[in-house]
Design an enzyme around this catalytic site. Structure first.
Site, short mmCIF file in Angstrom:
data_model
loop_
_atom_site.label_atom_id
_atom_site.label_comp_id
_atom_site.label_asym_id
_atom_site.label_seq_id
_atom_site.Cartn_x
_atom_site.Cartn_y
_atom_site.Cartn_z
N GLU A 1 22.91 -37.55 26.56
CA GLU A 1 23.87 -36.44 26.56
C GLU A 1 23.47 -35.35 27.54
O GLU A 1 23.41 -34.16 27.21
CB GLU A 1 24.04 -35.86 25.15
N GLU B 1 27.29 -43.89 20.64
CA GLU B 1 27.28 -43.07 19.43
C GLU B 1 28.71 -42.79 19.02
O GLU B 1 29.55 -42.50 19.87
CB GLU B 1 26.59 -41.70 19.66
P1 P53 Z 1 24.21 -34.06 14.67
C1 P53 Z 1 26.65 -32.00 19.90
C2 P53 Z 1 27.87 -32.59 20.21
C3 P53 Z 1 27.96 -33.97 20.26
C4 P53 Z 1 26.84 -34.75 20.02
O1 P53 Z 1 24.79 -34.81 15.93
C5 P53 Z 1 25.63 -34.16 19.75
C6 P53 Z 1 25.52 -32.79 19.68
C7 P53 Z 1 24.23 -32.14 19.36
O2 P53 Z 1 24.15 -31.86 17.98
O3 P53 Z 1 24.47 -34.84 19.57
C8 P53 Z 1 24.45 -36.24 19.46
O4 P53 Z 1 22.93 -34.73 14.34
C9 P53 Z 1 23.03 -36.68 19.71
C10 P53 Z 1 22.31 -37.15 18.48
C11 P53 Z 1 22.85 -36.43 17.27
C12 P53 Z 1 24.31 -36.82 17.11
O5 P53 Z 1 25.05 -36.53 18.25
O6 P53 Z 1 24.04 -32.65 15.11
O7 P53 Z 1 22.88 -37.61 20.75
O8 P53 Z 1 20.93 -36.97 18.68
O9 P53 Z 1 22.15 -36.64 16.10
C13 P53 Z 1 24.98 -36.20 15.91
O10 P53 Z 1 25.23 -34.24 13.58
#
Ligand code: P53
Length: 476
Positions: free
Chosen positions: A176, A374
């Site tokens: 990211e 993801e």
């Molecule tokens: P969490 C922001 C927006 C989109 C994805 O996020 C993001 C974030 C940062 O929080 O992160 C990704 O755990 C990232 C993972 C993360 C996952 O999304 O905040 O690549 O490490 O855990 C979900 O709910």
């Protein structure tokens, strides 16, 4: 009806710092994730000056995957995973980041982990830098504001490419990388790039400088990786939150174009190997004087990625305002609520159609294979007295997204390599540091305060995903 490829990479995704724990085992150094406390929705995680006594650092122990990975991978195999996306914790290999020689115990850990995956024919999909760079590089070098980081990263990349060249085929460089487009908050600059801003500093050019060094480092890694094993597939990793115009007012449309420029130029550089004209013009308008050499520009051209990995959780919306005639995008101010979609308990807008839109956006622009690395639904799960978790809401979130993903493949002709939903086993949230924001098919008995047996159990979604993989997405 045609569907997904026969070798479609169904799997799940995690990151080392969010599940391994064992933060000081096997010679591991302190990472940026190790100095972040637990926050909550609306309460940012605190970034402390080193590890301080009496603070709660949820990544230190996480879900103890470091010791339990064999049992966890067995559960992934039971679901039918074809691949497993995780990261290599940089600090297990180079504990401080600037060493000349790697740490053998760290290398051995990932050898064992990858062997365990391969035992079940699960392909490892590996991110090199996922919010866990060595903290020492922050304190001694200022993080990615320093050009020296390029060498340290490339040494790390070459070390693991060489060591695992017969075990790992799919790689990504920086997770990211475009999160830091939101440089107004402290989280993304720190997790992406180890940036701690000084009081009153103009943050924006620092962000562009750090991102530039990362893009050069990524290109050098891609080039080196292809030399080490020509079969390697090395991708970028983009956080895709498409920014829609709130209305069809042409000014709103242009504001959305501007927002997309600010968030997604990173992909242009990764894929095409050069900076888009709009960004160079923007640097000139802002008077940014960045360290971008002719040699860097050559390197960028030589190190274009093989595929686009991206996360997709939500879409955004924006609108033009009279006080912003130049359409400058500020992620803390320019976003508005989309009245057509609902949001999760953490305010993330749920928009399955946005996934189809995103797949089309990337494929129209770049015609490269895409990999959804993801996607998922962070929610509070209720464990019933019989031990079950009936996470129907998670099944519905995924099913609705998979249906749109399928349309993008079948109707729109997008070339899609695979799908690895986030947090296939419950882990520590990156954004908030919470345990209760769960994504998993597998429940982990641990709460926000760190209490629990760490016992694993299958949620309802476990069986649903197992069926989905088994039928290769036929019954969506
Ligand atoms: P969490 C922001 C927006 C989109 C994805 O996020 C993001 C974030 C940062 O929080 O992160 C990704 O755990 C990232 C993972 C993360 C996952 O999304 O905040 O690549 O490490 O855990 C979900 O709910």
């Amino acid at each position: 009806m045609p569907g997904f490829k026969a070798d479609f990479l169904w799997g799940g995704a995690v990151a080392a710092h969010q599940l391994e724990g064992g933060w000081q085992e096997g010679g591991k150094g302190v990472s940026v994730a190790d100095v972040m406390t637990a926050g909550a929705h609306g309460i940012p995680r605190e970034i402390t000056d080193g590890v301080l006594p009496g603070k709660n650092y949820p990544n230190h122990d996480a879900i103890d995957f470091y010791h339990r990975y064999k049992d966890d991978i067995k559960l992934f195999a039971e679901m039918g995973f074809k691949c497993f996306r995780t990261s290599i914790a940089w600090t297990r290999i180079f504990p401080k980041g600037d060493e000349l020689e790697p740490n053998e115990a760290g290398l051995q850990f990932y050898d064992d982990l990858f062997d365990e995956c391969l035992k079940y024919n699960i392909e490892p999909v590996i991110t090199l830098s996922h919010f866990e760079m060595p903290y020492y590089l922050v304190t001694e070098y200022g993080g990615w504001r320093n050009r020296k980081l390029i060498d340290f990263f490339v040494r790390f990349a070459k070390t693991v490419f060489t060591r695992y060249k017969s075990k790992v085929k799919y790689w990504m460089t920086f997770n990211e990388i475009n999160n830091q487009a939101n440089y107004h908050e402290d989280f993304a600059p720190f997790t992406n790039s180890g940036l701690k801003y000084k009081e009153g500093e103009d943050r924006e050019p620092v962000m562009y400088q750090a991102a530039h060094y990362e893009l050069v480092a990524s290109a050098l890694a891609v080039e080196a990786g292809h030399a080490i094993n020509p079969d390697f597939q090395i991708g970028c990793m983009i956080a895709m939150c498409p920014v829609y115009p709130l209305t069809c007012n042409p000014d709103d449309m242009m504001m959305s174009v501007s927002a997309m420029h600010r968030r997604y130029w990173f992909t242009d550089v990764h894929v095409r190997g050069y900076y888009p004209r709009h960004l160079l013009n923007y640097f000139a308008r802002k008077g940014f004087n960045l360290d971008i050499t002719d040699e860097d520009l050559q390197i960028l051209k030589r190190g274009c990625v093989d595929y686009i990995g991206f996360s997709y959780y939500m879409s955004f919306a924006t609108k033009a305002t009279a006080d912003n005639p130049q359409l400058d995008y500020d992620e803390t101010k320019s976003l508005v609520k989309n009245p057509y979609v609902k949001a999760s308990d953490w305010g993330w807008q749920i928009d399955p159609v946005g996934l189809r839109y995103s797949l089309n956006y990337f494929y129209d622009l770049y015609q490269l294979p895409l990999f959804i690395v993801e996607n998922g639904f962070g929610a509070i799960d209720q464990k019933e007295s019989d031990g079950s978790v009936n996470d129907q809401y998670r099944i519905e979130y995924m099913q609705s997204h998979l249906r749109e993903m399928k349309k993008a493949v079948v109707e729109d002709g997008v070339d899609l390599m695979g799908y690895t939903p986030w947090g296939c086993i419950d882990l520590v949230s990156a954004g908030t540091g919470e345990m209760k924001k769960r994504y998993g098919f597998i429940y982990v008995d641990k709460d926000n305060e760190g209490n629990g047996t760490l016992e694993r159990s299958r949620k309802k979604s476990f069986w649903w995903y197992q069926q989905t993989i088994k039928s290769n997405g036929e019954n969506l």
